[in-house]
Design an enzyme around this catalytic site. Structure first.
Site, PDB file in Angstrom:
ATOM      1  N   LYS A  11       9.915   5.194   6.933  1.00  0.00           N
ATOM      2  CA  LYS A  11      10.276   3.975   6.195  1.00  0.00           C
ATOM      3  C   LYS A  11      11.416   4.350   5.252  1.00  0.00           C
ATOM      4  CE  LYS A  11       5.541   2.098   5.797  1.00  0.00           C
ATOM      5  NZ  LYS A  11       4.325   2.215   4.942  1.00  0.00           N
ATOM      6  N   GLU A  47       1.601  -9.453   7.235  1.00  0.00           N
ATOM      7  CA  GLU A  47       2.520  -9.034   8.298  1.00  0.00           C
ATOM      8  C   GLU A  47       2.477  -9.965   9.503  1.00  0.00           C
ATOM      9  OE1 GLU A  47       1.937  -4.821   8.971  1.00  0.00           O
ATOM     10  OE2 GLU A  47       2.741  -4.362   6.990  1.00  0.00           O
ATOM     11  N   HIS A  79      -3.179  -5.794   2.582  1.00  0.00           N
ATOM     12  CA  HIS A  79      -2.362  -6.895   3.113  1.00  0.00           C
ATOM     13  C   HIS A  79      -3.165  -8.170   3.310  1.00  0.00           C
ATOM     14  CE1 HIS A  79       0.310  -3.546   4.969  1.00  0.00           C
ATOM     15  NE2 HIS A  79       0.447  -3.641   3.665  1.00  0.00           N
ATOM     16  N   LYS A  87       7.267  -0.138  14.427  1.00  0.00           N
ATOM     17  CA  LYS A  87       6.161  -0.935  13.877  1.00  0.00           C
ATOM     18  C   LYS A  87       6.791  -2.054  13.071  1.00  0.00           C
ATOM     19  CE  LYS A  87       3.059   0.221  10.349  1.00  0.00           C
ATOM     20  NZ  LYS A  87       1.839   0.770   9.759  1.00  0.00           N
ATOM     21  N   GLU A 126      -4.743  -2.138   9.213  1.00  0.00           N
ATOM     22  CA  GLU A 126      -3.963  -2.674  10.339  1.00  0.00           C
ATOM     23  C   GLU A 126      -4.622  -2.323  11.672  1.00  0.00           C
ATOM     24  OE1 GLU A 126       0.130  -1.367  10.108  1.00  0.00           O
ATOM     25  OE2 GLU A 126       0.156  -1.648   7.943  1.00  0.00           O
ATOM     26  N   ASP A 177      -3.913   1.491  11.370  1.00  0.00           N
ATOM     27  CA  ASP A 177      -3.476   2.131  10.125  1.00  0.00           C
ATOM     28  C   ASP A 177      -4.641   1.966   9.156  1.00  0.00           C
ATOM     29  OD1 ASP A 177      -2.378   3.126   7.855  1.00  0.00           O
ATOM     30  OD2 ASP A 177      -0.756   1.647   7.686  1.00  0.00           O
ATOM     31  N   ASP A 230       1.890   8.550   6.980  1.00  0.00           N
ATOM     32  CA  ASP A 230       2.735   7.526   6.339  1.00  0.00           C
ATOM     33  C   ASP A 230       2.735   7.817   4.840  1.00  0.00           C
ATOM     34  OD1 ASP A 230       3.921   5.305   5.239  1.00  0.00           O
ATOM     35  OD2 ASP A 230       2.291   3.927   5.690  1.00  0.00           O
ATOM     36  N   HIS A 234       8.591  -1.152   9.407  1.00  0.00           N
ATOM     37  CA  HIS A 234       8.863  -2.175   8.391  1.00  0.00           C
ATOM     38  C   HIS A 234       7.992  -1.915   7.159  1.00  0.00           C
ATOM     39  CE1 HIS A 234       5.270  -4.901   9.757  1.00  0.00           C
ATOM     40  NE2 HIS A 234       4.956  -3.626   9.732  1.00  0.00           N
ATOM     41  N   GLU A 280      -3.164   6.015  11.925  1.00  0.00           N
ATOM     42  CA  GLU A 280      -2.234   6.298  10.816  1.00  0.00           C
ATOM     43  C   GLU A 280      -3.022   6.486   9.527  1.00  0.00           C
ATOM     44  OE1 GLU A 280       0.929   3.363  10.698  1.00  0.00           O
ATOM     45  OE2 GLU A 280       1.101   3.577   8.525  1.00  0.00           O
ATOM     46  N   SER A 298       0.879  -1.186   0.000  1.00  0.00           N
ATOM     47  CA  SER A 298       0.000   0.000   0.000  1.00  0.00           C
ATOM     48  C   SER A 298       0.910   1.228   0.000  1.00  0.00           C
ATOM     49  CB  SER A 298      -0.912   0.002   1.223  1.00  0.00           C
ATOM     50  OG  SER A 298      -0.200   0.195   2.408  1.00  0.00           O
TER      51      SER A 298
HETATM   52  C1  PEP Z   1       1.942   0.592   5.979  1.00  0.00           C
HETATM   53  O1  PEP Z   1       1.084   1.036   5.199  1.00  0.00           O
HETATM   54  O2  PEP Z   1       2.203   1.197   7.014  1.00  0.00           O
HETATM   55  C2  PEP Z   1       2.677  -0.656   5.653  1.00  0.00           C
HETATM   56  C3  PEP Z   1       3.600  -1.153   6.457  1.00  0.00           C
HETATM   57  O3  PEP Z   1       2.325  -1.261   4.491  1.00  0.00           O
HETATM   58  P1  PEP Z   1       3.160  -1.266   3.129  1.00  0.00           P
HETATM   59  O4  PEP Z   1       4.549  -1.691   3.477  1.00  0.00           O
HETATM   60  O5  PEP Z   1       2.419  -2.233   2.281  1.00  0.00           O
HETATM   61  O6  PEP Z   1       3.115   0.130   2.642  1.00  0.00           O
HETATM   62 MG    MG Z   2       0.705   2.854   6.665  1.00  0.00          MG
END
Ligand code: PEP
Ligand code: MG
Length: 403
Positions: free
Chosen positions: A325, A197, A147, A376, A156, A224, A300, A353, A265, A41
């Site tokens: 990230k 996950e 996911h 996370k 999430e 999330d 994010d 992650h 999130e 995503s």
């Molecule tokens: C997220 O959206 O926070 C996540 C971990 O998913 P992705 O790595 O698929 O973006």
């Molecule tokens: Mg996210």
């Protein structure tokens, strides 16, 4: 001499069985490995990952010849990588190729300095948070959205564990909670699947059901929403029902009041700035009235670890926390800059992650090294994620042995 003698990329598999790349880098007497995760995503402003064959080729044929003989200095190497690439979004060499090399350089630098990676990050002149301590664990135990093929309303549902004092306690607590959750879902006769996950996924279009289940087990929850995933023609389609900005904000407010929800999130889509500002203010007002800490509104896909976007989010008071990230931006230097800006503006960071992970435990060192509020990293029931918790336990021992 601390120069790079070898830099070579290989193809490996990630937690979804998809290809990604690993970079091996050596100096005289030291060798390190770094690998790159992948999101599903993804935010619209993320740096661009190239197909893995192309990224590997770029490391071995384009980047490596430029690096051999250069000092293992992550800031200098990152500058070189950014100028070799020459694009805003790293689409020329690939953010995956660039991050693999950048991270390998950081690790090599730490090895040469004979320091644990988290300590080396601290010593880089980026002690970017005053909150010394361990990260809280944001653990995605119910997986939905991209996911898990939309089996649950949001992407999430997380337990938030720990208070910054240690990690062994929260990790043990996670084990117990996860077993209790499994028993509870089985007792309710749910058909359970595993999500990307390492959490559970089941079919539900009842928005409150996951909150009812989780709040019976634990008193701090996070979600999330990945709001961009269900944004259609200016409205949000949650489980077949249309939500305007106001209606969705009211839903978040209801959830915050009714359940122990402390962090949301990406409540809206990446470009819905007005909606982010609206809900962040709502949460601040609620914090004042209830005399509780502000509920975290985390960017994010909104911010994509991009210093420019973080500046915009800070200026517009769009959020009060930032998810970090490294592969959203592509270099370690820019990741550290993003974290530093966030902390200097008084916002919290959560290091994260990706849904496609590797055995590289770097994010645990990063969270500790910058004093992040949270980490996370998914459940411990997928080895790529368990590596991060094992590394945190090692770090805790390294910290304690220094006392
Ligand atoms: C997220 O959206 O926070 C996540 C971990 O998913 P992705 O790595 O698929 O973006
Ligand atoms: Mg996210």
């Amino acid at each position: 001499m601390n120069t790079i003698k070898k830099c070579k990329a290989y193809k490996i598999k990630d937690s979804r069985g998809d290809e990604t790349l690993e970079v091996e880098m050596s100096s005289n007497g030291h060798t390190v490995w770094a690998s790159v995760p992948a999101g599903k995503s993804t935010g619209s402003r993320e740096a661009v990952a190239l197909p893995v064959d192309e990224a590997v080729w770029n490391v071995n044929r384009v980047i490596s010849p430029e690096l051999i003989g250069k000092k293992a200095d992550v800031f200098e190497v990152d500058d070189l990588l950014v100028s070799l690439d020459g694009t805003e979004n790293k689409s020329n060499l690939g953010a995956n190729a660039i991050l693999g090399v950048s991270l390998a350089t950081l690790k090599l630098e730490a090895k040469i300095a004979n320091q644990p990676l988290w300590k080396h990050i601290q010593s880089l002149g980026h002690p970017v948070s005053k909150s010394v301590g361990f990260p809280r664990l944001f653990v995605n135990v119910l997986n939905g959205g991209a996911h898990a093929k939309f089996r649950l309303p949001f992407q999430e549902y997380m337990f938030v564990l720990g208070n910054g004092m240690n990690v062994a306690g929260p990790i043990n607590q996670l084990q117990t909670l996860f077993e209790q959750l499994k028993k509870k879902l089985e007792a309710e006769g749910k058909e359970i699947k595993m999500g990307d996950e390492g959490g559970f996924s089941f079919e539900s279009d009842d928005i409150e059901e996951p909150f009812n289940i989780l709040s019976e087990l634990h008193d701090k929850l996070a979600i999330d929403v990945a709001g961009g995933e269900f944004f259609e023609n200016g409205e949000y389609n949650v489980c077949g029902q249309k939500y305007s900005l106001e209606k969705l904000s009211n839903l978040y407010e209801l959830l915050v009041k009714k359940y122990p929800l402390i962090s949301i999130e990406d409540p809206f889509a990446d470009n819905d700035f007005e909606a982010f500002a609206f809900v962040t203010k709502k949460m601040r007002d609620y914090g004042v009235i209830s005399q509780k800490e502000d509920v975290l509104v985390v960017g994010d896909d909104l911010t994509t670890t991009n210093p420019q976007m973080i500046a915009k989010a800070v200026d517009g008071k769009l959020i009060n926390a930032v998810l970090i990230k490294p592969n959203q931006i592509g270099t370690i230097s820019e990741t550290l800059k993003a974290i530093k800006m966030t902390h200097e503006a008084g916002l919290k960071t959560i290091i994260s992650h990706r849904s496609g992970e590797t055995m590289d435990s770097f994010i645990a060192d990063l969270a500790m090294g910058v004093g992040a509020f949270g980490l996370k990293a998914g459940t411990m029931f997928q080895s790529e994620r368990k590596e991060k918790y094992d590394r945190l336990l090692e770090i805790e021992q390294e910290v304690n042995s220094e006392k």
